[in-house]
Scaffold this active site. Structure first.
Site, PDB file in Angstrom:
ATOM      1  N   HIS A  66       0.606  -0.660   0.055  1.00 15.87           N
ATOM      2  CA  HIS A  66       0.278   0.184   0.379  1.00 15.87           C
ATOM      3  C   HIS A  66       0.462   1.321  -0.029  1.00 15.87           C
ATOM      4  O   HIS A  66       2.027   1.082   0.132  1.00 15.87           O
ATOM      5  CB  HIS A  66      -0.963   0.026   1.332  1.00 15.87           C
ATOM      6  CG  HIS A  66      -0.629  -0.220   2.182  1.00 15.87           C
ATOM      7  ND1 HIS A  66       0.291  -1.509   2.715  1.00 15.87           N
ATOM      8  CD2 HIS A  66       0.317   0.170   3.726  1.00 15.87           C
ATOM      9  CE1 HIS A  66       0.447  -1.140   4.190  1.00 15.87           C
ATOM     10  NE2 HIS A  66       0.873  -0.461   4.339  1.00 15.87           N
ATOM     11  N   ALA A  67       0.284   2.469  -0.135  1.00 22.12           N
ATOM     12  CA  ALA A  67       0.773   3.585  -0.169  1.00 22.12           C
ATOM     13  C   ALA A  67      -0.032   4.862  -0.925  1.00 22.12           C
ATOM     14  O   ALA A  67      -0.842   4.709  -1.232  1.00 22.12           O
ATOM     15  CB  ALA A  67       2.398   3.614  -1.437  1.00 22.12           C
TER      16      ALA A  67
END
Lengths: 152, 449
Positions: A66-67
């Site tokens: 995730h980012a």
């Protein structure tokens, strides 16, 4: 909020053929780019940066890369399988077979956190993992997600 | 239990007596002022009227049986003389508060060692050190390290529309495989809460997070905070504390501006500071300070001798856009008012002094202790003793810890763990326990400290 409306349909992948986890992030970025309109290199860079802070594998054959990304309009979630499993430096050492990817706008507030936590909760359930792995196609994968999706 | 003799029932002495007696020690205070003695009555602490520099008074207070002697009157001389007397009576450990700088350096004719003291606490230095320590991380209100620096306990103010606002503690628990951190305490409207699974975080909550230092970057990412050190710092007040703070910060921070009203003092500051800019302006002259970029400051530190000036200058700085303020306030009754007004951190030299003394006093099984001044949160490092029940290992859940405490971290053979209720602890493990005083005293009993 629920998970299903956030799923980027072009990024639901029955099977990706890759050799290592960095390749996974690269491949997923291509699909996510198509859906989000962002450059694949930008997405990959953000996922890699986060991955370098510590593995996003959670054990039990699951990873949740995730980012945060500037210019993103909303949260996007992708889902992919690697049926033979791949080393993802998981805490329990198990190969990863299910990968959910979450991209969130830079300034996204608690929704990002709650979305991650909700996915983590779903992935903790054995029944969910098994159903995802035994789904026959993309359509069935989406059906499984809908079945386990809860308001958060 | 120890027998502790405290000389001086001012702010520091009172606070120490309160804390040490709450922990079950037998405390006797020596004080000349009848009114201050009266104030002790509600603490149920024995007071002896007289001077700490008088052998007769000391004997009356039971100096021959004392294990620990703490001299914290307003007078350096009384503190030092009474400690010398305590030495003659053979008290094993002696601590003095000394304001004068003269006794602090190793070269001085009389220092800690030559006076036979275990600890000299200088309130100005203690305060300056604490401010410098807290200055390093711009978005945090607190920063403590445990376990040889592997574990961090950080304080962070939840702002509206940020990652933690509206989040349930149990949601965070779901993420523990990805982000091993715990929220161990919340200060909400001046009250301290030890959270449970169904607690929901609100804007303006000040939360205390415990985490492994190596996970800090990932957690910054998750919460969308950046812990970069400040680039532009204003120090309002160039007195002793301000000077010490500026001297240290100009080594670490790009831009330091010192604001001082007294012209002569400004000249002295300019000479002793190498990079910092010294301004001969009143700390309340907002327009003048904005010309120098007060509105763009990452941090404003207000440490004049006046509480009012410190509070108002900090409020002005915040109003014009400064990111964070740390202020010195000597009047203890003001402290609870200030956090709700938007003042990020309030420090008093007296409380910092008593904290330094408390850290020193704690029994040997407790390696480190910290309290967060405006809150009721305390943290202790406790070693699990070699008792049979612990040799076999016990789940944290089964320890039956009081509700207002939480095990925040555990280290064993150099490995750090952020535990859950299912984690098994064993003799020799070092635990970091966070809680409110009452609860912590019960925890100490469980481990029979």
């Amino acid at each position: 909020m629920r998970i299903r409306p956030l799923i980027a349909e072009k990024c639901v992948l029955e099977e990706i053929k890759v050799s290592d986890k960095w390749q996974v992030l690269k491949d997923l970025s291509l699909f996510l780019a198509e859906e989000t309109g962002l450059k694949p290199e930008k997405i990959e860079a953000a996922l890699v940066e986060r991955e370098k802070m510590g593995s996003t594998a959670m054990g039990e054959g699951v990873a949740l890369p995730h980012a945060r990304l500037p210019l993103l309009s909303r949260i996007y979630i992708g889902a992919a399988r690697i049926l033979k499993g791949i080393d993802f430096e998981a805490p329990d050492g198990q190969p990863v077979k299910i990968i959910f990817t979450v991209l969130a706008p830079e300034r996204e507030t608690s929704a990002y956190l709650r979305c991650l936590s909700n996915l983590a909760r779903m992935l903790r359930e054995k029944a969910f993992r098994e159903a995802i792995l035994s789904a026959r196609d993309k359509k069935e994968i989406l059906e499984v997600i809908v079945h386990f999706d809860r308001e958060f | 239990m120890k027998r502790i003799l405290i000389v001086g029932a001012g702010e520091v002495g009172y606070h120490l007596a309160e804390r040490l007696s709450a922990e079950g020690h037998q405390v006797v205070i020596i004080e000349t002022n009848t009114q201050k003695i009266k104030r002790l009555e509600k603490l149920n602490i024995l007071a002896v009227k007289g001077s700490g520099a008088s052998a007769k008074t000391l004997e009356e207070a039971g100096i021959r049986e004392a294990d620990l002697f703490i001299a914290v009157t307003n007078s350096d001389e009384i503190n030092l003389i009474s400690c010398l007397l305590a030495r003659e009576y053979g008290v094993p450990r002696k601590i003095a508060r000394v304001k004068s700088e003269e006794y602090l350096s190793p070269e001085s004719p009389l220092n800690e060692e030559k006076l036979g003291l275990d600890l000299i606490v200088n309130p100005v230095r203690a305060l300056a050190e604490e401010i410098v320590r807290l200055s390093r991380f711009s978005q945090l209100s607190d920063w403590e390290e445990f376990g040889g620096g592997q574990i961090l306990l950080i304080g962070y103010q939840v702002r509206p529309k940020t990652a933690l606002a509206g989040v349930k503690i149990s949601d965070l628990m779901e993420l523990r495989k990805l982000y091993a951190f715990l929220i161990v305490a919340i200060v909400r409207k001046g009250k301290t809460i030890i959270p449970r699974g169904d607690t929901i975080l609100r804007p303006q909550d000040r939360v205390f997070l415990i985490l492994k230092k190596k996970d800090l970057k990932a957690i910054e990412h998750l919460l969308g905070i950046k812990l970069a050190p400040p680039k532009k710092v204003f120090v309002i007040g160039g007195g002793k504390v301000g000077k010490l703070v500026a001297e240290q910060l100009e080594k670490e921070v790009e831009e330091v501006v010192v604001v001082e009203t007294d012209l002569e003092r400004c000249e002295l500051l300019s000479e002793s500071l190498s990079r910092a800019l010294v301004l001969n302006v009143d700390g309340l002259e907002a327009q003048e300070l904005i010309k120098e970029g007060l509105d763009r400051a990452d941090l404003v530190i207000s440490v004049t001798n006046s509480d009012t000036v410190n509070i108002l200058s900090a409020l002005l700085a915040k109003h014009y856009g400064a990111q964070r303020v740390i202020i010195r306030v000597d009047h203890p009754d003001f402290i609870p008012l200030l956090n709700p007004l938007g003042i990020d951190k309030t420090l008093s030299s007296r409380l910092v002094t008593s904290d330094q003394i408390l850290r020193f006093v704690k029994s040997s099984r407790i390696f480190s202790v910290t309290s967060f001044l405006e809150t009721m949160v305390e943290v202790e490092e406790i070693e699990v003793p070699p008792k049979r029940t612990f040799e076999e290992g016990v789940k944290i859940r089964e320890l039956d810890l009081p509700e207002d405490t939480i095990v925040g971290a555990l280290y064993r053979n150099g490995e750090v763990l952020i535990p859950s209720g299912e984690t098994v602890i064993k003799s020799g493990d070092l635990l970091v326990i966070i809680g409110l005083r009452k609860g912590l005293s019960k925890v100490e009993k469980i481990f029979e400290l």
